[in-house]
Design a protein around this motif. Structure first.
Motif, PDB file in Angstrom:
ATOM      1  N   GLN A  92      99.316  42.408  51.768  1.00 46.68           N
ATOM      2  CA  GLN A  92     100.261  41.615  52.543  1.00 46.68           C
ATOM      3  C   GLN A  92      99.639  40.292  52.983  1.00 46.68           C
ATOM      4  N   GLY A  93      98.352  40.322  53.351  1.00 49.34           N
ATOM      5  CA  GLY A  93      97.665  39.093  53.721  1.00 49.34           C
ATOM      6  C   GLY A  93      97.534  38.142  52.553  1.00 49.34           C
ATOM      7  N   GLU A 102      96.931  44.621  42.818  1.00 50.22           N
ATOM      8  CA  GLU A 102      96.704  46.052  42.643  1.00 50.22           C
ATOM      9  C   GLU A 102      95.360  46.539  43.199  1.00 50.22           C
ATOM     10  N   PRO A 103      94.284  45.730  43.145  1.00 56.32           N
ATOM     11  CA  PRO A 103      93.025  46.240  43.710  1.00 56.32           C
ATOM     12  C   PRO A 103      92.987  46.283  45.232  1.00 56.32           C
ATOM     13  N   LEU A 104      93.990  45.715  45.911  1.00 51.48           N
ATOM     14  CA  LEU A 104      93.941  45.554  47.356  1.00 51.48           C
ATOM     15  C   LEU A 104      94.615  46.709  48.087  1.00 51.48           C
ATOM     16  N   LEU A 154      88.502  40.689  44.136  1.00 51.70           N
ATOM     17  CA  LEU A 154      89.311  39.997  43.137  1.00 51.70           C
ATOM     18  C   LEU A 154      88.483  39.081  42.248  1.00 51.70           C
ATOM     19  N   SER A 155      87.184  39.256  42.248  1.00 51.57           N
ATOM     20  CA  SER A 155      86.319  38.347  41.489  1.00 51.57           C
ATOM     21  C   SER A 155      86.602  38.373  39.992  1.00 51.57           C
ATOM     22  N   PRO A 184      89.209  37.409  52.645  1.00 51.67           N
ATOM     23  CA  PRO A 184      88.234  38.498  52.713  1.00 51.67           C
ATOM     24  C   PRO A 184      88.282  39.426  51.497  1.00 51.67           C
ATOM     25  N   TRP A 185      89.275  39.260  50.663  1.00 55.65           N
ATOM     26  CA  TRP A 185      89.434  40.062  49.452  1.00 55.65           C
ATOM     27  C   TRP A 185      88.713  39.448  48.249  1.00 55.65           C
TER      28      TRP A 185
END
Length: 256
Positions: free
Chosen positions: A221-222, A213-215, A155-156, A150-151
């Motif tokens: 953790q996922g 870092e963007p998360l 992270l694109s 889902p991230w």
């Protein structure tokens, strides 16, 4: 991205310094007056240069305030200055421009190396080492993990933090006009680490930074849980429980 974390980087100080030792061993200078350590990090490579050239003015260059602070504390006999390798030029004529694992982060690093090569006097040396590991499972699986959850939208752009290194032929074509002697080679290191957690710990301070870092913490953790799962399939444990992190690096030395 946030600033670098010297203490985490130095958790693998011996492994990260070994390529600098290997590069310095091939530098064909008996003495030097001015030496620059480009992308000096926490000063581990700078200390090698101070030891090798005790009479030289050794200056470390980095764009990270945290790394420069750590380097100045670890290596007080050297000088340290802030600088961006994409545009930096030496203030004094250098005998040696040395760089351990920094130029892979520099946009158009071949252009930067051309510019710096032109600053060397006759007999001056350019010595550079860069990780050439983006095709390794450790890094391919980062990108696959980034695209799988889902991230993905966040992270694109993560993979754009570094580009694949050019082939040795490209370095030869661009840099040989500056040097009477140019040597380019690869060395593959196989670092024994404590399972996939050891790989993650190694990469958190380098290649994983643009991905984690963007998360938000829960997303981070996922992401890391899925990444560890994928790493386990690519890096089987040896009989003694360690995994071997295959790590190719490109080396080049030019003598003006």
């Amino acid at each position: 991205m946030s600033d670098w974390q010297p203490e985490r980087y130095l958790a693998f100080a011996d492994e990260r310094t070994r390529p600098a030792r290997d590069l310095l061993a091939q530098v064909p200078l008996g003495s030097a007056r001015r030496v620059y350590d480009l992308g000096c990090g926490p000063g581990n490579s700078t200390a090698l240069l101070v030891e090798r050239f005790p009479g030289a003015i050794v200056t470390g260059i980095d764009n990270s305030p945290a790394m420069l602070e750590a380097a100045a504390e670890a290596c007080p006999s050297a000088r340290f200055e802030a600088g961006d390798l994409a545009s930096w030029m030496p203030g004094d004529t250098p005998d040696l421009l040395f760089s351990n694992a920094a130029f892979q982060w520099v946009p158009d690093h071949l252009g930067a190396l051309e510019r710096l090569s032109g600053s060397l006097p006759e007999g001056g040396v350019l010595a550079v080492q860069m990780p050439d590991n983006l095709a390794e499972p450790s890094h391919r699986l980062m990108q696959e993990t980034a695209e799988a959850g889902p991230w993905a939208a966040k992270l694109s752009a993560a993979s754009a933090a570094r580009d694949l290194l050019p082939l040795p032929e490209a370095y030869h074509a661009r840099l040989k006009p500056f040097f009477r002697r140019l040597e380019i080679w690869h060395t593959i290191y196989n670092h024994p680490l404590s399972g996939v957690d050891g790989i993650v710990a190694w990469l958190k301070t380098t290649g994983l930074r643009p991905y984690v870092e963007p998360l938000r913490e829960e997303e981070r953790q996922g992401f890391l849980a899925l990444y560890r799962e994928r790493l386990a399939g690519a890096y089987p444990a040896q009989r003694d429980g360690v995994v071997l992190l295959r790590f190719p690096r490109l080396f080049l030395i030019g003598v003006r």
